[in-house]
Design a protein around this motif. Structure first.
Motif, PDB file in Angstrom:
ATOM      1  N   THR A  67       0.970  -1.101  -0.004  1.00  0.00           N
ATOM      2  CA  THR A  67       0.010   0.006   0.066  1.00  0.00           C
ATOM      3  C   THR A  67       1.034   1.139   0.092  1.00  0.00           C
ATOM      4  OG1 THR A  67      -1.701  -1.153   1.127  1.00  0.00           O
ATOM      5  CG2 THR A  67      -2.057   1.281   1.363  1.00  0.00           C
ATOM      6  N   GLN A  72      -0.177  -8.614 -10.654  1.00  0.00           N
ATOM      7  CA  GLN A  72      -1.563  -9.424 -10.884  1.00  0.00           C
ATOM      8  C   GLN A  72      -1.974 -10.086  -9.703  1.00  0.00           C
ATOM      9  OE1 GLN A  72      -1.239 -11.452 -14.522  1.00  0.00           O
ATOM     10  NE2 GLN A  72      -1.432  -9.753 -15.822  1.00  0.00           N
ATOM     11  N   VAL A 115      -2.529  -7.416  -6.803  1.00  0.00           N
ATOM     12  CA  VAL A 115      -3.567  -6.267  -7.117  1.00  0.00           C
ATOM     13  C   VAL A 115      -5.011  -6.469  -6.491  1.00  0.00           C
ATOM     14  CG1 VAL A 115      -4.315  -6.809  -9.464  1.00  0.00           C
ATOM     15  CG2 VAL A 115      -3.764  -4.253  -8.667  1.00  0.00           C
ATOM     16  N   VAL A 116      -5.169  -7.881  -6.130  1.00  0.00           N
ATOM     17  CA  VAL A 116      -6.485  -8.142  -5.544  1.00  0.00           C
ATOM     18  C   VAL A 116      -6.560  -7.647  -4.128  1.00  0.00           C
ATOM     19  CG1 VAL A 116      -8.170  -9.828  -5.087  1.00  0.00           C
ATOM     20  CG2 VAL A 116      -6.777 -10.003  -7.178  1.00  0.00           C
ATOM     21  N   ASP A 117      -5.696  -7.889  -3.517  1.00  0.00           N
ATOM     22  CA  ASP A 117      -5.525  -7.464  -1.882  1.00  0.00           C
ATOM     23  C   ASP A 117      -5.105  -5.915  -1.928  1.00  0.00           C
ATOM     24  OD1 ASP A 117      -6.115  -9.688  -1.002  1.00  0.00           O
ATOM     25  OD2 ASP A 117      -4.154 -10.579  -1.132  1.00  0.00           O
ATOM     26  N   THR A 118      -4.270  -5.591  -2.748  1.00  0.00           N
ATOM     27  CA  THR A 118      -3.808  -4.171  -2.943  1.00  0.00           C
ATOM     28  C   THR A 118      -4.267  -3.198  -4.025  1.00  0.00           C
ATOM     29  OG1 THR A 118      -2.133  -4.804  -1.317  1.00  0.00           O
ATOM     30  CG2 THR A 118      -2.059  -2.614  -2.354  1.00  0.00           C
ATOM     31  N   PRO A 119      -5.432  -3.029  -4.350  1.00  0.00           N
ATOM     32  CA  PRO A 119      -5.906  -2.564  -5.608  1.00  0.00           C
ATOM     33  C   PRO A 119      -5.121  -1.201  -6.041  1.00  0.00           C
ATOM     34  CG  PRO A 119      -7.713  -2.834  -4.393  1.00  0.00           C
ATOM     35  CD  PRO A 119      -6.447  -3.151  -3.394  1.00  0.00           C
ATOM     36  N   ALA A 169      -2.489  -1.135  -9.122  1.00  0.00           N
ATOM     37  CA  ALA A 169      -2.885  -1.038 -10.493  1.00  0.00           C
ATOM     38  C   ALA A 169      -2.094  -0.078 -11.137  1.00  0.00           C
ATOM     39  CB  ALA A 169      -4.471  -1.020 -10.462  1.00  0.00           C
TER      40      ALA A 169
END
Length: 167
Positions: free
Chosen positions: A29, A121, A124-128, A131
């Motif tokens: 993050t 990839q 990015v699910v846990d930490t958008p 992106a």
């Protein structure tokens, strides 16, 4: 980062793992937030090691403007659990005119870009906010400071379908 705790107690192991994952997510993050504060044309330092344990972020970044001597970058990198044979990549990045990022440094190959894209990839699910790293360009810089090769592949990011569609 010295956060691994080995124990025969399953409950302690789970807490230790969860603590390590929270710290890694916080680092991801922070990286994303540092990058998001950059504007077109801004430069940043980076440290990248894709050989770190899977629960540790392989990327460290600091703004060139706020860390001109790389002191903070080196401090962040010093916390990584790197083994002696790990490949470490350092260099300078820039925010391109289209808002994408370009990383430049020695040894930045197409294979490394593909591995980096996989890490992005996966995380990015846990930490958008990661992106922002999508569709990154790697420049392999030679010892003379000249660009030896440029690496960019939308397929690594799952973007080729977006580009292949008629307007």
């Amino acid at each position: 980062m010295g956060l691994r705790v080995y124990s025969t107690d399953v409950k302690t192991d789970r807490k230790s793992t969860e603590r390590h994952e929270r710290i890694d997510m916080r680092l991801n993050t922070e990286i994303a937030e540092d990058l998001a504060q950059l504007s077109i044309g801004d430069r940043f330092w980076f440290w990248l090691c894709l050989s770190l344990p899977s629960d540790e972020s392989p990327l460290r970044v600091t703004s060139f403007k706020h860390d001109p001597r790389k002191a903070r970058l080196e401090e962040l990198a010093a916390g990584a659990e790197v083994n002696e044979s790990a490949a470490i990549y350092r260099g300078l990045g820039v925010v391109l005119d289209d808002g994408h990022l370009s990383f430049g440094g020695p040894g930045l190959t197409l294979d490394l870009l593909e591995r980096f894209a996989l890490w992005v990839q996966t995380n990015v699910v846990d930490t958008p906010a990661l992106a922002i790293l999508t569709d990154t360009v790697f420049l392999d810089i030679g010892p003379d400071g000249a660009v030896k090769s440029e690496h960019h592949d939308p397929d690594f990011w799952g973007l080729s379908a977006r580009f292949d569609q008629p307007s």
